[in-house]
Design a protein around this motif. Structure first.
Motif, PDB file in Angstrom:
ATOM      1  N   ALA A   1       0.848  -1.166  -0.006  1.00 40.36           N
ATOM      2  CA  ALA A   1      -0.051  -0.115  -0.072  1.00 40.36           C
ATOM      3  C   ALA A   1       0.808   1.374  -0.050  1.00 40.36           C
ATOM      4  N   LEU A   2       1.922   1.261   0.879  1.00 41.19           N
ATOM      5  CA  LEU A   2       2.958   2.423   0.861  1.00 41.19           C
ATOM      6  C   LEU A   2       3.641   2.636  -0.355  1.00 41.19           C
ATOM      7  N   GLU A   3       3.963   1.515  -1.037  1.00 34.60           N
ATOM      8  CA  GLU A   3       4.346   1.725  -2.491  1.00 34.60           C
ATOM      9  C   GLU A   3       3.610   2.265  -3.396  1.00 34.60           C
ATOM     10  N   GLU A   4       2.286   1.914  -3.539  1.00 33.86           N
ATOM     11  CA  GLU A   4       1.261   2.344  -4.220  1.00 33.86           C
ATOM     12  C   GLU A   4       0.826   3.734  -3.974  1.00 33.86           C
ATOM     13  N   SER A   5       0.998   3.985  -2.810  1.00 30.53           N
ATOM     14  CA  SER A   5       0.645   5.575  -2.354  1.00 30.53           C
ATOM     15  C   SER A   5       1.842   6.487  -2.844  1.00 30.53           C
ATOM     16  N   LYS A   6       2.977   6.114  -3.027  1.00 30.48           N
ATOM     17  CA  LYS A   6       4.204   6.712  -3.424  1.00 30.48           C
ATOM     18  C   LYS A   6       4.584   7.647  -1.928  1.00 30.48           C
ATOM     19  N   LEU A   7       4.225   7.321  -0.840  1.00 30.49           N
ATOM     20  CA  LEU A   7       4.297   8.062   0.324  1.00 30.49           C
ATOM     21  C   LEU A   7       5.877   7.465   0.567  1.00 30.49           C
ATOM     22  N   ASP A   8       6.623   8.180   1.076  1.00 40.99           N
ATOM     23  CA  ASP A   8       8.067   7.920   1.625  1.00 40.99           C
ATOM     24  C   ASP A   8       7.968   7.261   2.930  1.00 40.99           C
ATOM     25  N   TYR A   9       8.595   6.011   3.094  1.00 39.29           N
ATOM     26  CA  TYR A   9       8.793   5.470   4.091  1.00 39.29           C
ATOM     27  C   TYR A   9      10.011   4.693   4.323  1.00 39.29           C
ATOM     28  N   GLU A  10      10.333   4.268   5.551  1.00 38.50           N
ATOM     29  CA  GLU A  10      11.558   3.649   5.822  1.00 38.50           C
ATOM     30  C   GLU A  10      11.332   2.179   6.534  1.00 38.50           C
ATOM     31  N   PRO A  11      11.668   1.282   5.866  1.00 42.23           N
ATOM     32  CA  PRO A  11      11.371  -0.220   6.218  1.00 42.23           C
ATOM     33  C   PRO A  11      12.227  -0.718   7.132  1.00 42.23           C
ATOM     34  N   VAL A  12      11.867  -1.102   8.452  1.00 40.32           N
ATOM     35  CA  VAL A  12      12.583  -1.684   9.454  1.00 40.32           C
ATOM     36  C   VAL A  12      12.422  -3.086   9.890  1.00 40.32           C
ATOM     37  N   HIS A  13      13.325  -3.643   9.450  1.00 38.93           N
ATOM     38  CA  HIS A  13      13.406  -5.496   9.390  1.00 38.93           C
ATOM     39  C   HIS A  13      13.041  -5.840  11.105  1.00 38.93           C
ATOM     40  N   ILE A  14      12.181  -6.724  11.527  1.00 36.69           N
ATOM     41  CA  ILE A  14      12.205  -7.267  12.618  1.00 36.69           C
ATOM     42  C   ILE A  14      12.619  -8.780  12.256  1.00 36.69           C
ATOM     43  N   ASP A  15      13.403  -9.261  13.147  1.00 33.63           N
ATOM     44  CA  ASP A  15      13.986 -10.732  12.880  1.00 33.63           C
ATOM     45  C   ASP A  15      13.176 -11.702  13.832  1.00 33.63           C
ATOM     46  N   PHE A  16      12.297 -12.270  12.974  1.00 30.26           N
ATOM     47  CA  PHE A  16      11.562 -13.150  13.934  1.00 30.26           C
ATOM     48  C   PHE A  16      12.341 -14.705  14.129  1.00 30.26           C
ATOM     49  N   ALA A  17      13.449 -14.893  13.593  1.00 23.71           N
ATOM     50  CA  ALA A  17      14.396 -15.988  13.797  1.00 23.71           C
ATOM     51  C   ALA A  17      14.840 -15.862  15.167  1.00 23.71           C
ATOM     52  N   SER A  18      15.172 -14.836  15.490  1.00 25.61           N
ATOM     53  CA  SER A  18      15.937 -14.520  16.638  1.00 25.61           C
ATOM     54  C   SER A  18      14.779 -14.030  17.888  1.00 25.61           C
ATOM     55  N   LYS A  19      13.482 -14.014  17.552  1.00 27.87           N
ATOM     56  CA  LYS A  19      12.464 -13.477  18.118  1.00 27.87           C
ATOM     57  C   LYS A  19      12.669 -12.186  18.824  1.00 27.87           C
ATOM     58  N   GLU A  20      13.066 -11.048  17.935  1.00 26.01           N
ATOM     59  CA  GLU A  20      13.226  -9.851  18.053  1.00 26.01           C
ATOM     60  C   GLU A  20      11.876  -9.269  18.513  1.00 26.01           C
ATOM     61  N   GLN A  21      10.826  -9.790  17.876  1.00 22.51           N
ATOM     62  CA  GLN A  21       9.555  -9.479  18.094  1.00 22.51           C
ATOM     63  C   GLN A  21       9.062  -9.220  19.437  1.00 22.51           C
ATOM     64  N   LEU A  22       9.605 -10.267  20.236  1.00 23.19           N
ATOM     65  CA  LEU A  22       9.315 -10.406  21.660  1.00 23.19           C
ATOM     66  C   LEU A  22      10.218  -9.854  22.697  1.00 23.19           C
ATOM     67  N   GLY A  23      11.300  -9.166  22.201  1.00 21.68           N
ATOM     68  CA  GLY A  23      12.180  -8.691  22.870  1.00 21.68           C
ATOM     69  C   GLY A  23      11.825  -7.107  23.525  1.00 21.68           C
ATOM     70  N   SER A  24      12.264  -6.610  24.643  1.00 21.19           N
ATOM     71  CA  SER A  24      12.148  -5.343  25.207  1.00 21.19           C
ATOM     72  C   SER A  24      11.977  -4.079  24.403  1.00 21.19           C
ATOM     73  N   ALA A  25      12.956  -4.259  23.212  1.00 20.24           N
ATOM     74  CA  ALA A  25      13.097  -3.122  22.533  1.00 20.24           C
ATOM     75  C   ALA A  25      11.895  -2.920  21.707  1.00 20.24           C
ATOM     76  N   TYR A  26      11.326  -4.137  21.037  1.00 16.71           N
ATOM     77  CA  TYR A  26      10.165  -3.819  20.180  1.00 16.71           C
ATOM     78  C   TYR A  26       9.181  -3.821  21.083  1.00 16.71           C
TER      79      TYR A  26
END
Length: 204
Positions: free
Chosen positions: A17-42
């Motif tokens: 959707a963001l690509e279709e919209s032509k809006l500027d955005y920064e993709p930030v990769h969250i590493d599920f393999a290391s369970k980054e999504q469950l860490g305190s920072a995220y």
């Protein structure tokens, strides 16, 4: 804007959707393999430990449907959402079905702990996934696709949602070739610059 995503997850729908919209955005990769999504920072970004999350001037937004609607509001000239109230309701009807049913069907393959405490129950849930995902494909083919895309000839937010989920089908034990309307839909989506862009970025 910053889009927190993991490759091949539903967060890709928001990236499309963001690509279709032509809006500027920064993709930030969250590493599920290391369970980054469950860490305190995220957890400071999304305490639910899931993607997507979108950082905007007004704060942090979560939940795919809400983010898709936000992108449509932020880029009205991109016409990602119909003006006609009936068509708008039909678009949301498909999106809500995808969120409440088809995505949940898929999640039973890897996320059994959400519904059961005994690991012995997980295999039963996993075994059901090809059947439930195929049933969802039948429903989408009959009632979700009103033409090449969800609303007919033009794309909308629901198409980005549906396409992302359909990229999971082969892994879920469902042959896309058994559903010609979905197969044609996927081929049409893959010709779009937005899908090619997210693929080039390693999101798909």
């Amino acid at each position: 804007m910053q889009l927190y995503y993991a490759p091949n997850t539903i967060s890709v729908a928001v990236a499309i959707a963001l690509e279709e919209s032509k809006l500027d955005y920064e993709p930030v990769h969250i590493d599920f393999a290391s369970k980054e999504q469950l860490g305190s920072a995220y957890a400071q970004i999304n305490p639910k430990g899931r993607v997507p999350a979108l950082v905007v001037d007004g704060g942090i937004l979560t939940e795919t449907g809400a983010l898709l609607e936000y992108v449509a509001d932020a880029a009205p000239d991109a016409h990602l959402r119909p003006d006609d109230p009936i068509l708008l309701a039909r678009m949301r009807e498909v999106m809500f079905y995808l969120a409440s049913t088809m995505h949940v069907n898929h999640a039973h393959k890897l996320r059994g702990s959400r519904w059961a405490s005994k690991t012995s129950s997980y295999k039963d849930m996993q075994a059901k996934v090809p059947q439930t995902m195929a049933a969802s494909c039948t429903h989408v083919s009959q009632y979700g696709l009103r033409g090449p895309f969800v609303l007919g000839e033009e794309t909308c937010l629901a198409d980005f949602y549906l396409y992302t989920i359909c990229t999971w089908l082969e892994g879920d034990g469902v042959s896309v070739a058994d559903f010609p309307k979905i197969q044609k839909f996927m081929m049409a989506m893959e010709q779009r610059d937005s899908v090619r862009a997210v693929t080039a970025k390693g999101m798909l």
